[in-house]
Design a protein around this motif. Structure first.
Motif, short mmCIF file in Angstrom:
data_model
loop_
_atom_site.label_atom_id
_atom_site.label_comp_id
_atom_site.label_asym_id
_atom_site.label_seq_id
_atom_site.Cartn_x
_atom_site.Cartn_y
_atom_site.Cartn_z
N GLN A 1 23.44 -23.19 66.87
CA GLN A 1 22.77 -24.24 67.61
C GLN A 1 22.71 -23.90 69.11
OE1 GLN A 1 21.10 -26.85 66.22
NE2 GLN A 1 21.61 -25.73 64.36
N VAL A 2 23.79 -23.38 69.64
CA VAL A 2 23.84 -23.00 71.05
C VAL A 2 22.84 -21.87 71.31
CG1 VAL A 2 25.29 -21.89 72.81
CG2 VAL A 2 26.19 -23.82 71.49
N GLN A 3 22.82 -20.88 70.44
CA GLN A 3 21.88 -19.76 70.59
C GLN A 3 20.44 -20.27 70.59
OE1 GLN A 3 22.79 -16.40 71.02
NE2 GLN A 3 20.63 -16.27 71.56
N ARG A 4 20.14 -21.17 69.69
CA ARG A 4 18.79 -21.75 69.61
C ARG A 4 18.45 -22.50 70.90
NH1 ARG A 4 16.33 -26.43 67.93
NH2 ARG A 4 14.28 -26.14 67.00
N HIS B 1 25.66 -33.89 69.50
CA HIS B 1 26.45 -35.13 69.38
C HIS B 1 26.43 -35.67 67.97
CE1 HIS B 1 27.44 -35.43 73.54
NE2 HIS B 1 26.19 -35.49 73.92
N GLN B 2 25.26 -35.75 67.39
CA GLN B 2 25.17 -36.32 66.04
C GLN B 2 25.91 -35.48 65.01
OE1 GLN B 2 20.95 -36.92 65.49
NE2 GLN B 2 21.00 -38.90 66.51
N SER B 3 25.74 -34.16 65.10
CA SER B 3 26.40 -33.32 64.10
C SER B 3 27.91 -33.26 64.32
CB SER B 3 25.79 -31.92 64.07
OG SER B 3 25.87 -31.32 65.32
N MET B 4 28.35 -33.18 65.58
CA MET B 4 29.79 -33.15 65.84
C MET B 4 30.44 -34.48 65.44
SD MET B 4 30.65 -30.17 66.76
CE MET B 4 32.31 -30.44 67.35
N ASP B 5 29.78 -35.59 65.72
CA ASP B 5 30.30 -36.89 65.29
C ASP B 5 30.46 -36.91 63.77
OD1 ASP B 5 30.46 -37.93 67.84
OD2 ASP B 5 28.61 -39.10 67.69
N GLU C 1 17.62 -20.04 73.56
CA GLU C 1 16.29 -19.46 73.35
C GLU C 1 15.19 -20.43 73.77
OE1 GLU C 1 16.44 -18.41 69.20
OE2 GLU C 1 17.83 -16.73 69.58
N LEU C 2 15.43 -21.74 73.56
CA LEU C 2 14.45 -22.76 73.95
C LEU C 2 14.60 -23.17 75.41
CD1 LEU C 2 14.66 -25.04 70.77
CD2 LEU C 2 12.80 -23.47 71.40
N GLU C 3 15.56 -22.52 76.09
CA GLU C 3 15.84 -22.77 77.50
C GLU C 3 16.26 -24.23 77.78
OE1 GLU C 3 12.50 -21.29 79.73
OE2 GLU C 3 12.98 -19.22 79.23
N GLN C 4 16.95 -24.82 76.79
CA GLN C 4 17.51 -26.16 76.98
C GLN C 4 18.85 -26.08 77.70
OE1 GLN C 4 17.57 -27.91 73.04
NE2 GLN C 4 15.39 -28.39 73.12
N ILE C 5 19.52 -24.94 77.55
CA ILE C 5 20.74 -24.64 78.30
C ILE C 5 20.63 -23.20 78.77
CG2 ILE C 5 22.20 -26.34 77.14
CD1 ILE C 5 23.36 -24.09 75.44
N ARG C 6 21.39 -22.86 79.82
CA ARG C 6 21.27 -21.51 80.38
C ARG C 6 21.92 -20.47 79.47
NH1 ARG C 6 26.02 -19.58 82.78
NH2 ARG C 6 27.48 -21.19 83.38
N GLU C 7 21.49 -19.24 79.64
CA GLU C 7 22.04 -18.12 78.87
C GLU C 7 23.51 -17.93 79.21
OE1 GLU C 7 20.74 -15.77 76.61
OE2 GLU C 7 18.96 -17.05 76.46
N ASP C 8 24.31 -17.74 78.19
CA ASP C 8 25.73 -17.45 78.34
C ASP C 8 26.21 -16.93 77.00
OD1 ASP C 8 28.45 -17.45 79.27
OD2 ASP C 8 27.90 -19.05 80.66
N ASP C 9 27.49 -16.73 76.87
CA ASP C 9 28.06 -16.25 75.61
C ASP C 9 28.09 -17.42 74.61
OD1 ASP C 9 29.63 -15.40 73.50
OD2 ASP C 9 31.22 -14.59 74.74
N PRO C 10 27.23 -17.41 73.58
CA PRO C 10 27.16 -18.54 72.65
C PRO C 10 28.47 -18.80 71.91
CG PRO C 10 25.51 -16.87 72.11
CD PRO C 10 26.29 -16.36 73.26
N GLN D 1 17.99 -32.33 63.59
CA GLN D 1 16.53 -32.45 63.49
C GLN D 1 15.91 -31.54 64.54
OE1 GLN D 1 15.52 -36.59 63.79
NE2 GLN D 1 17.06 -37.19 62.31
N ASP D 2 15.05 -30.65 64.10
CA ASP D 2 14.46 -29.65 65.01
C ASP D 2 13.69 -30.25 66.17
OD1 ASP D 2 15.55 -27.49 63.68
OD2 ASP D 2 13.81 -27.22 62.38
N ASP D 3 13.15 -31.45 65.99
CA ASP D 3 12.36 -32.07 67.06
C ASP D 3 13.23 -32.79 68.10
OD1 ASP D 3 13.06 -33.99 65.13
OD2 ASP D 3 11.34 -35.26 65.64
N LYS D 4 14.54 -32.84 67.86
CA LYS D 4 15.45 -33.50 68.79
C LYS D 4 16.03 -32.48 69.78
CE LYS D 4 15.57 -37.54 66.64
NZ LYS D 4 15.01 -38.73 67.16
#
Length: 192
Positions: A132-135, A83-87, A138-147, A73-76
């Motif tokens: 998902q990691v790339q997104r 977690h939800q998708s990997m589960d 881009e949203l700065e939820q995690i730091r830049e690295d090799d996705p 869900q984009d708002d999550k």
């Protein structure tokens, strides 16, 4: 209409045969018997066993993509979506008889086609994770690295904690896995 039904009937029977006997031991004769069709009917739809197997794997990967699209869900926040998708994906993988059999066949016999099939499934999961990691970056939820690398480590961490860990230790609860993966993401990938 009748052709589509027969083709699907062949695919369903082939998937059942691959799940029961593995790739190596499945024959077109078995598939024909299970589908209740002549062997020639199979060859009207599929050139050989490899093509039939590939089509079934494509169907499984399509199912897995549908599962992730329904879960994310984009708002999550990224972590919650991961977690939800990997589960959901790991649960699907653990419950899907053909995938279980392929894992067994690779471990016991190292069948190249089974190994290649599992690699295709893993690649599809990694491609999804990489997006998902790339997104999240881009949203700065995690730091830049090799996705690609982050996705690979994330997948292997999930598989290790949900499957490999259980071979020598008591199973971890989903919340424990979520907390540990969250710790990894927050300390290793938190935005600076």
């Amino acid at each position: 209409m009748k052709t589509i039904d027969r083709r699907q009937q062949v695919m369903d029977s082939a998937e059942k045969s691959f799940a029961l006997f593995g790739y190596k031991a499945t024959t077109m004769e078995q598939v024909a018997r299970l589908a209740n069709v002549g062997k020639g009917t199979i060859y009207t739809f599929f050139e050989n066993k490899e093509e039939l197997f590939g089509e079934i794997l494509h169907s499984i990967i399509t199912d897995m993509k549908r599962i992730t699209e329904q879960t994310v869900q984009d708002d999550k926040p990224f972590l919650e979506n991961v977690h939800q998708s990997m589960d959901a994906l790991l649960e699907y993988r653990e419950e899907h008889e053909l995938l279980i059999k392929l894992f067994q066949e690779v471990n016991e016999f190292g069948t190249p086609q089974a190994k290649e099939g599992l690699q295709k499934v893993e690649t599809a999961i990694l491609e999804y994770l990489e997006r998902q990691v790339q997104r999240a970056m881009e949203l700065e939820q995690i730091r830049e690295d090799d996705p690609r690398l982050v996705s690979f480590v994330l997948l292997k961490l999930y598989v290790t904690l949900t499957s490999d860990w259980n071979k020598a230790h008591p199973s971890l609860h989903k919340d424990q896995i979520k907390d540990f993966v969250g710790l990894f993401l927050k300390s290793g990938l938190s935005p600076t």
